[in-house]
Design a protein around this motif. Structure first.
Motif, mmCIF file in Angstrom:
data_model
loop_
_atom_site.group_PDB
_atom_site.id
_atom_site.type_symbol
_atom_site.label_atom_id
_atom_site.label_comp_id
_atom_site.label_asym_id
_atom_site.label_seq_id
_atom_site.Cartn_x
_atom_site.Cartn_y
_atom_site.Cartn_z
ATOM 1 N N SER A 1 0.834 -1.220 0.000
ATOM 2 C CA SER A 1 0.000 0.000 0.000
ATOM 3 C C SER A 1 0.862 1.262 0.000
ATOM 4 O O SER A 1 0.486 2.284 -0.554
ATOM 5 C CB SER A 1 -0.929 -0.007 1.219
ATOM 6 N N GLN A 2 2.048 1.161 0.607
ATOM 7 C CA GLN A 2 2.952 2.330 0.656
ATOM 8 C C GLN A 2 3.743 2.485 -0.645
ATOM 9 O O GLN A 2 4.315 3.541 -0.903
ATOM 10 C CB GLN A 2 3.962 2.177 1.812
ATOM 11 N N SER A 3 3.771 1.439 -1.454
ATOM 12 C CA SER A 3 4.589 1.503 -2.671
ATOM 13 C C SER A 3 3.954 2.452 -3.691
ATOM 14 O O SER A 3 2.721 2.521 -3.791
ATOM 15 C CB SER A 3 4.687 0.098 -3.296
ATOM 16 N N PRO A 4 4.774 3.190 -4.451
ATOM 17 C CA PRO A 4 4.199 4.036 -5.510
ATOM 18 C C PRO A 4 3.615 3.192 -6.650
ATOM 19 O O PRO A 4 2.855 3.677 -7.476
ATOM 20 C CB PRO A 4 5.411 4.843 -6.015
ATOM 21 N N ALA A 5 3.937 1.919 -6.643
ATOM 22 C CA ALA A 5 3.581 1.064 -7.792
ATOM 23 C C ALA A 5 2.112 0.654 -7.790
ATOM 24 O O ALA A 5 1.593 0.200 -6.764
ATOM 25 C CB ALA A 5 4.442 -0.195 -7.754
ATOM 26 N N PRO A 6 1.453 0.828 -8.941
ATOM 27 C CA PRO A 6 0.117 0.253 -9.059
ATOM 28 C C PRO A 6 0.221 -1.268 -8.979
ATOM 29 O O PRO A 6 1.212 -1.843 -9.425
ATOM 30 C CB PRO A 6 -0.346 0.682 -10.459
ATOM 31 N N VAL A 7 -0.791 -1.897 -8.393
ATOM 32 C CA VAL A 7 -0.831 -3.363 -8.270
ATOM 33 C C VAL A 7 -1.943 -3.887 -9.176
ATOM 34 O O VAL A 7 -3.084 -3.440 -9.076
ATOM 35 C CB VAL A 7 -1.097 -3.801 -6.818
ATOM 36 N N VAL A 8 -1.575 -4.818 -10.052
ATOM 37 C CA VAL A 8 -2.544 -5.383 -10.996
ATOM 38 C C VAL A 8 -2.577 -6.898 -10.847
ATOM 39 O O VAL A 8 -1.516 -7.521 -10.719
ATOM 40 C CB VAL A 8 -2.161 -4.998 -12.447
ATOM 41 N N ALA A 9 -3.774 -7.455 -10.825
ATOM 42 C CA ALA A 9 -3.900 -8.926 -10.788
ATOM 43 C C ALA A 9 -4.574 -9.386 -12.076
ATOM 44 O O ALA A 9 -5.419 -8.679 -12.626
ATOM 45 C CB ALA A 9 -4.736 -9.363 -9.588
ATOM 46 N N VAL A 10 -4.184 -10.556 -12.523
ATOM 47 C CA VAL A 10 -4.833 -11.194 -13.680
ATOM 48 C C VAL A 10 -5.742 -12.288 -13.122
ATOM 49 O O VAL A 10 -5.301 -13.110 -12.314
ATOM 50 C CB VAL A 10 -3.800 -11.809 -14.643
ATOM 51 N N SER A 11 -6.990 -12.279 -13.546
ATOM 52 C CA SER A 11 -7.942 -13.228 -12.964
ATOM 53 C C SER A 11 -7.597 -14.677 -13.317
ATOM 54 O O SER A 11 -7.370 -14.990 -14.479
ATOM 55 C CB SER A 11 -9.369 -12.941 -13.476
ATOM 56 N N PRO A 12 -7.555 -15.558 -12.301
ATOM 57 C CA PRO A 12 -7.344 -16.987 -12.588
ATOM 58 C C PRO A 12 -8.667 -17.686 -12.905
ATOM 59 O O PRO A 12 -8.673 -18.858 -13.271
ATOM 60 C CB PRO A 12 -6.754 -17.517 -11.274
ATOM 61 N N ILE A 13 -9.763 -16.947 -12.725
ATOM 62 C CA ILE A 13 -11.092 -17.484 -13.035
ATOM 63 C C ILE A 13 -11.558 -16.872 -14.354
ATOM 64 O O ILE A 13 -11.561 -15.647 -14.515
ATOM 65 C CB ILE A 13 -12.119 -17.153 -11.925
ATOM 66 N N VAL A 14 -11.907 -17.723 -15.297
ATOM 67 C CA VAL A 14 -12.360 -17.270 -16.619
ATOM 68 C C VAL A 14 -13.708 -17.917 -16.904
ATOM 69 O O VAL A 14 -13.843 -19.147 -16.823
ATOM 70 C CB VAL A 14 -11.344 -17.688 -17.714
ATOM 71 N N GLY A 15 -14.725 -17.067 -17.134
ATOM 72 C CA GLY A 15 -16.027 -17.627 -17.500
ATOM 73 C C GLY A 15 -16.543 -18.614 -16.456
ATOM 74 O O GLY A 15 -17.126 -19.644 -16.774
ATOM 75 N N GLY A 16 -16.299 -18.303 -15.180
ATOM 76 C CA GLY A 16 -16.903 -19.142 -14.140
ATOM 77 C C GLY A 16 -16.141 -20.414 -13.835
ATOM 78 O O GLY A 16 -16.620 -21.296 -13.120
ATOM 79 N N THR A 17 -14.916 -20.537 -14.407
ATOM 80 C CA THR A 17 -14.127 -21.717 -14.006
ATOM 81 C C THR A 17 -12.645 -21.362 -13.971
ATOM 82 O O THR A 17 -12.243 -20.294 -14.401
ATOM 83 C CB THR A 17 -14.375 -22.911 -14.955
ATOM 84 N N ALA A 18 -11.871 -22.269 -13.423
ATOM 85 C CA ALA A 18 -10.427 -22.026 -13.332
ATOM 86 C C ALA A 18 -9.773 -22.748 -14.503
ATOM 87 O O ALA A 18 -10.162 -23.878 -14.841
ATOM 88 C CB ALA A 18 -9.893 -22.575 -12.013
#
Ligand code: FO1
Length: 317
Positions: free
Chosen positions: A220-237
């Motif tokens: 939270s203190q980092s200047p860096a934006p945090v991005v996640a890529v969803s491991p769930i696609v169309g309701g499944t993994a």
């Protein structure tokens, strides 16, 4: 004047699914531009070896040595040791190839001689010609325990021996209270250009790292934006037990719920095209892309897309 440590992207990964995007990012980023931080909650002692499956999956993948069918372990493998172990009545539920054994022997020997897991990892990466920096999330032991309706299981017993069949009721990361985030991760976060959470299992491959004391604060203190890529696609993994775990935890199996799981940590979330209906409906900035990675080109394209998306998000300072 000390030369400033070059600003790097921090890439958080665990498991086979995460390693796919990590490889794509390694093709997009110079070694000085990236730090790979890997889950060690899967680690366990087995047959006298200290085994770090997620570190090994990423290492073999970055070195293009991984078994392409299953994603873990080495290609060009043989199984004489396992055959001989079976003759001796040893446990064969966790498959250790003959060449893979040399890695586990090397890591175990270095740890026994007092080296840190980071030092052992650096030696292994150098030996395999990997120029990107790969570190464990911590040099202190953290062990993911899976609570199920028929008791507690170590992660590999749940995942491999029992093939993810038991009904999950919760997770525990033993040792995490006393574990310190790997120092390079904290240093990287001080001037990072971006943090990427790969499409790994949020509960067992990402949460151990996020729950390390001080890690959420550092993010939270980092200047860096945090991005996640969803491991769930169309309701499944796409890979592994993520969807099954969510069902058993009574969490709707949607990309939206993954974004919710990461609330307070992420500034951006990448949805697969199959979930375009969720775009701009979540309380985090979203981006839609092809996140299902079949070819190396898919991995590189997604890596490029993630970096463009992160660079489009303003720095948090
Ligand atoms: N996963 C399996 O499903 N079966 C195995 O026999 C197995 C052996 C194995 C050996 C070395 C290693 O580095 C990974 C291995 N994995 C195996 C994968 C491992 O269980 C990882 O924990 C998963 O990739 C989930 O992160």
């Amino acid at each position: 004047m000390e030369t400033p440590i070059e600003s790097r992207y921090l890439i958080i990964t665990g498991g086979v699914g995460g390693a796919k995007l990590a490889l794509g990012l390694a093709h997009c980023l110079k070694p000085t531009e990236a730090l790979f931080a890997v889950n060690t909650g899967d680690d366990f002692e087995h047959l006298g070896f200290a085994i770090s499956p997620d570190l090994d999956t990423l290492i073999y993948t970055l070195a293009d040595m991984n078994n392409k069918e299953v994603g873990w372990g080495r290609m060009d493998e043989s199984w004489q040791f396992m055959d001989a172990l079976e003759q001796l009545g040893g446990p064969t539920w966790f498959k250790l190839g003959d060449r893979d054994l040399a890695l586990h022997t090397t890591r175990s020997r270095m740890l026994a001689d007092g080296a840190t897991l980071s030092e052992a990892t650096a030696h292994i990466c150098n030996s395999f010609g990997i120029s990107h920096r790969v570190v464990p999330m911590s040099d202190d032991p953290v062990r993911t325990t899976v609570h199920t309706n028929d008791g507690e299981l170590s992660f590999q017993h749940y995942f491999v021996r029992d093939r993810c069949q038991p009904q999950v009721t919760g997770f525990e990361f033993k040792g995490i209270e006393a574990a310190v985030p790997q120092p390079e991760i904290l240093t990287c976060l001080e001037n990072s250009r971006g943090v990427i959470i790969c499409p790994s299992n949020p509960f067992v491959s990402v949460d151990p790292l996020l729950n390390l004391p001080g890690m959420r604060h550092a993010l939270s203190q980092s200047p860096a934006p945090v991005v996640a890529v969803s491991p769930i696609v169309g309701g499944t993994a796409i890979k592994g037990p993520t969807a099954k775990m969510m069902r058993e935890l009574n969490i709707p199996v949607t990309a939206e719920q993954v974004a919710h799981h990461y609330r307070g940590v992420i500034d951006g979330f990448i949805l697969d095209e199959q979930d375009v209906s969720l775009h701009e409906t979540l309380d985090v900035t979203t981006y839609v892309a092809q996140t299902v990675m079949v070819t190396l080109q898919d991995r590189v394209e997604l890596g490029r897309t993630v970096l463009e998306f992160i660079n489009s998000l303003k720095s948090k300072t």
